[in-house]
Design a protein around this motif. Structure first.
Motif, PDB file in Angstrom:
ATOM      1  N   MET A   1       0.745  -0.989   0.000  1.00  0.00           N
ATOM      2  CA  MET A   1       0.000   0.000   0.000  1.00  0.00           C
ATOM      3  C   MET A   1       0.839   1.114   0.000  1.00  0.00           C
ATOM      4  N   ARG A   2       0.977   1.668  -0.680  1.00  0.00           N
ATOM      5  CA  ARG A   2       2.049   2.437  -0.160  1.00  0.00           C
ATOM      6  C   ARG A   2       2.616   3.314  -1.216  1.00  0.00           C
ATOM      7  N   GLY A   3       3.576   4.553  -1.261  1.00  0.00           N
ATOM      8  CA  GLY A   3       4.128   5.347  -2.299  1.00  0.00           C
ATOM      9  C   GLY A   3       3.414   6.672  -2.462  1.00  0.00           C
ATOM     10  N   ILE A   4       3.879   7.698  -1.810  1.00  0.00           N
ATOM     11  CA  ILE A   4       3.237   9.003  -1.891  1.00  0.00           C
ATOM     12  C   ILE A   4       4.233  10.048  -2.324  1.00  0.00           C
ATOM     13  N   VAL A   5       3.858  10.818  -3.312  1.00  0.00           N
ATOM     14  CA  VAL A   5       4.706  11.926  -3.728  1.00  0.00           C
ATOM     15  C   VAL A   5       3.838  13.165  -3.800  1.00  0.00           C
ATOM     16  N   LEU A   6       4.251  14.209  -3.151  1.00  0.00           N
ATOM     17  CA  LEU A   6       3.493  15.426  -3.139  1.00  0.00           C
ATOM     18  C   LEU A   6       4.277  16.496  -3.859  1.00  0.00           C
ATOM     19  N   GLY A   7       3.622  17.224  -4.668  1.00  0.00           N
ATOM     20  CA  GLY A   7       4.297  18.276  -5.397  1.00  0.00           C
ATOM     21  C   GLY A   7       3.318  19.364  -5.757  1.00  0.00           C
ATOM     22  N   VAL A   8       3.574  20.049  -6.806  1.00  0.00           N
ATOM     23  CA  VAL A   8       2.742  21.154  -7.227  1.00  0.00           C
ATOM     24  C   VAL A   8       2.181  20.850  -8.598  1.00  0.00           C
ATOM     25  N   LEU A   9       0.883  20.972  -8.707  1.00  0.00           N
ATOM     26  CA  LEU A   9       0.265  20.783  -9.999  1.00  0.00           C
ATOM     27  C   LEU A   9       0.711  21.882 -10.922  1.00  0.00           C
ATOM     28  N   LEU A  10       1.245  21.501 -12.046  1.00  0.00           N
ATOM     29  CA  LEU A  10       1.792  22.489 -12.955  1.00  0.00           C
ATOM     30  C   LEU A  10       0.704  23.102 -13.826  1.00  0.00           C
ATOM     31  N   SER A  11      -0.284  22.313 -14.197  1.00  0.00           N
ATOM     32  CA  SER A  11      -1.354  22.847 -15.011  1.00  0.00           C
ATOM     33  C   SER A  11      -2.514  23.248 -14.125  1.00  0.00           C
ATOM     34  N   GLY A  12      -3.343  24.174 -14.577  1.00  0.00           N
ATOM     35  CA  GLY A  12      -4.450  24.657 -13.778  1.00  0.00           C
ATOM     36  C   GLY A  12      -5.483  23.579 -13.537  1.00  0.00           C
ATOM     37  N   ALA A  13      -6.065  23.522 -12.328  1.00  0.00           N
ATOM     38  CA  ALA A  13      -7.083  22.549 -12.001  1.00  0.00           C
ATOM     39  C   ALA A  13      -8.446  23.199 -12.124  1.00  0.00           C
ATOM     40  N   ALA A  14      -9.313  22.574 -12.885  1.00  0.00           N
ATOM     41  CA  ALA A  14     -10.640  23.131 -13.086  1.00  0.00           C
ATOM     42  C   ALA A  14     -11.461  22.982 -11.813  1.00  0.00           C
ATOM     43  N   TRP A  15     -12.400  23.916 -11.613  1.00  0.00           N
ATOM     44  CA  TRP A  15     -13.289  23.840 -10.471  1.00  0.00           C
ATOM     45  C   TRP A  15     -14.203  22.644 -10.649  1.00  0.00           C
ATOM     46  N   GLY A  32      -4.746   3.743   7.599  1.00  0.00           N
ATOM     47  CA  GLY A  32      -4.227   2.592   6.866  1.00  0.00           C
ATOM     48  C   GLY A  32      -5.267   1.558   6.496  1.00  0.00           C
ATOM     49  N   ALA A  33      -6.546   1.920   6.486  1.00  0.00           N
ATOM     50  CA  ALA A  33      -7.579   0.968   6.082  1.00  0.00           C
ATOM     51  C   ALA A  33      -7.392   0.585   4.615  1.00  0.00           C
ATOM     52  N   VAL A  34      -7.630  -0.690   4.317  1.00  0.00           N
ATOM     53  CA  VAL A  34      -7.460  -1.184   2.936  1.00  0.00           C
ATOM     54  C   VAL A  34      -8.723  -1.914   2.504  1.00  0.00           C
ATOM     55  N   PHE A  44      -9.078  -3.007   8.721  1.00  0.00           N
ATOM     56  CA  PHE A  44      -8.221  -2.115   9.500  1.00  0.00           C
ATOM     57  C   PHE A  44      -7.823  -2.798  10.800  1.00  0.00           C
ATOM     58  N   LEU A  45      -6.725  -2.347  11.361  1.00  0.00           N
ATOM     59  CA  LEU A  45      -6.218  -2.869  12.638  1.00  0.00           C
ATOM     60  C   LEU A  45      -6.745  -1.995  13.765  1.00  0.00           C
ATOM     61  N   ASP A  46      -7.273  -2.635  14.797  1.00  0.00           N
ATOM     62  CA  ASP A  46      -7.754  -1.872  15.947  1.00  0.00           C
ATOM     63  C   ASP A  46      -7.725  -2.765  17.188  1.00  0.00           C
ATOM     64  N   GLY A  47      -8.005  -2.172  18.323  1.00  0.00           N
ATOM     65  CA  GLY A  47      -7.988  -2.928  19.581  1.00  0.00           C
ATOM     66  C   GLY A  47      -8.588  -2.113  20.701  1.00  0.00           C
ATOM     67  N   GLY A 291      -1.596  11.367   2.820  1.00  0.00           N
ATOM     68  CA  GLY A 291      -1.684  10.525   1.623  1.00  0.00           C
ATOM     69  C   GLY A 291      -2.390   9.204   1.846  1.00  0.00           C
ATOM     70  N   ASP A 292      -3.260   9.114   2.872  1.00  0.00           N
ATOM     71  CA  ASP A 292      -3.935   7.865   3.206  1.00  0.00           C
ATOM     72  C   ASP A 292      -5.233   7.772   2.407  1.00  0.00           C
ATOM     73  N   TRP A 293      -5.153   7.263   1.197  1.00  0.00           N
ATOM     74  CA  TRP A 293      -6.342   7.036   0.380  1.00  0.00           C
ATOM     75  C   TRP A 293      -6.094   5.838  -0.522  1.00  0.00           C
ATOM     76  N   ASN A 294      -7.186   5.126  -0.860  1.00  0.00           N
ATOM     77  CA  ASN A 294      -7.069   3.910  -1.653  1.00  0.00           C
ATOM     78  C   ASN A 294      -8.280   3.749  -2.564  1.00  0.00           C
ATOM     79  N   VAL A 295      -8.035   3.192  -3.731  1.00  0.00           N
ATOM     80  CA  VAL A 295      -9.088   2.944  -4.710  1.00  0.00           C
ATOM     81  C   VAL A 295      -9.574   1.513  -4.537  1.00  0.00           C
ATOM     82  N   SER A 296     -10.906   1.328  -4.552  1.00  0.00           N
ATOM     83  CA  SER A 296     -11.437  -0.034  -4.447  1.00  0.00           C
ATOM     84  C   SER A 296     -11.000  -0.849  -5.659  1.00  0.00           C
ATOM     85  N   PRO A 297     -10.830  -2.156  -5.508  1.00  0.00           N
ATOM     86  CA  PRO A 297     -10.376  -2.982  -6.640  1.00  0.00           C
ATOM     87  C   PRO A 297     -11.276  -2.899  -7.868  1.00  0.00           C
ATOM     88  N   ASP A 298     -12.581  -2.643  -7.667  1.00  0.00           N
ATOM     89  CA  ASP A 298     -13.459  -2.528  -8.837  1.00  0.00           C
ATOM     90  C   ASP A 298     -13.460  -1.124  -9.438  1.00  0.00           C
TER      91      ASP A 298
END
Length: 318
Positions: A1-15, A32-34, A44-47, A291-298
């Protein structure tokens, strides 16, 4: 899960409008929920004190009652076919959940990477001392219940993942004194190697579902090498995406990206590999924490950890 890179969007982002979402976990418990393989729930891990015991729990993707999924705290394969339990020494025990049959590998607590069918795996063992850039890392593969076999040695690198049942994607230097690392494929049956790209380092390398493309970021290198790149794994030139951010594959042809912008909310954009076009899908309503976000497999939903309240939210993609 894992790999985050943060930077600056070079092109304008539409509203765009805020994407519909709902909290499925509250109280800040569950970073860290998956997703489960069927996209129906989050693990997720909890206790204590929130749960009766430390374990792996699950909650439906639409929200609802939390139930215990696995009593044993361990790593679980992406398809939830295997439980992986590193020991205190070099040995890792792998247990097939369907029948409880086990085997062991001398991984030295390294992560294991599964093929899509989860009938083979790979792991890396590195020297434990010395400059990381010059440190030897030995790559092993094994069939389940079989003995491991060394297939490569790299320096300052390791396993990225499997492209298919026999092809590994690796990163590392061919020799300890080299400046550049290689991002390359290795056929573990024939030994055939194909270098996709050379650079000082590759970050946030992500393989598309099906293994046809790979996305990666190069930074602190020559100006013409730096950037977010998309490249076919079967051969062909890398394509610069003119954007930076935190990215995940939605499916085999669509890459999702959260650009780091100066606003109060994070946008979600989508790149179509076939057309080369960007689309702004909407925003999260606040910011995603660490950067804690994940796309569902579908590919229909995204889970995220809210920076505002620490809740895990699930939004449905248009």
């Amino acid at each position: 899960m894992r790999g985050i890179v943060l930077g600056v969007l070079l092109s304008g982002a539409a509203w765009a409008a805020t994407l519909p979402s709902q909290p499925v976990l509250t109280g800040g418990c569950c970073a860290g929920a998956v997703w489960t393989p069927d996209s129906r729930a989050l693990l997720f891990l909890d206790g204590p004190p929130a749960r009766p015991q430390t374990a792996i729990y699950q909650v439906p993707a639409g929200g609802g009652a939390v139930t215990r999924r696995f009593a044993t705290v361990a790593f679980y394969s992406p398809r939830l076919l295997w439980q992986v339990s590193p020991g205190s020494g070099v040995t890792t025990t792998l247990r097939r959940l369907a029948d409880g049959r086990t085997f062991s590998l001398p991984t030295d607590r390294a992560d294991v990477s599964w093929t899509p069918s989860e009938t083979r795996l790979a792991y890396a063992r590195s020297d434990t001392t010395g400059n990381y850039d010059r440190r030897a890392t030995r790559i092993f593969v094994a069939d389940v219940f079989g003995a491991p076999r060394q297939v490569a040695t790299v320096y300052g690198g390791g396993v990225v993942g499997w492209l298919d049942e026999q092809t590994l994607l690796l990163s590392g230097k061919a020799a300890p004194g080299n400046r550049d690392r290689e991002l390359f494929t290795l056929n573990t049956r024939t030994g055939a190697k194909k270098v996709l790209r050379a650079a000082l380092a590759f970050r946030a390398v992500q393989i598309s579902p099906g293994g046809q493309h790979v996305a990666y970021t190069v930074s602190f290198d020559r100006q013409d090498r730096n950037g977010l790149w998309l490249q076919p794994t079967g051969g062909g030139a890398a394509r610069e995406l003119s954007a930076f951010g935190s990215y995940r594959w939605r499916d085999a042809r669509r890459l999702l990206l959260i650009p780091l912008n100066s606003g109060r909310v994070h946008l979600l954009r989508q790149y179509d590999v076939g057309t080369g076009n960007w689309t702004t899908l909407g925003d999260f309503g606040d910011q995603v924490q660490q950067g804690d976000w994940n796309v569902s497999p579908d590919g229909t939903r995204v889970s995220s950890l809210s920076a505002k309240d620490g809740n895990v939210r699930v939004l449905r993609l248009p």
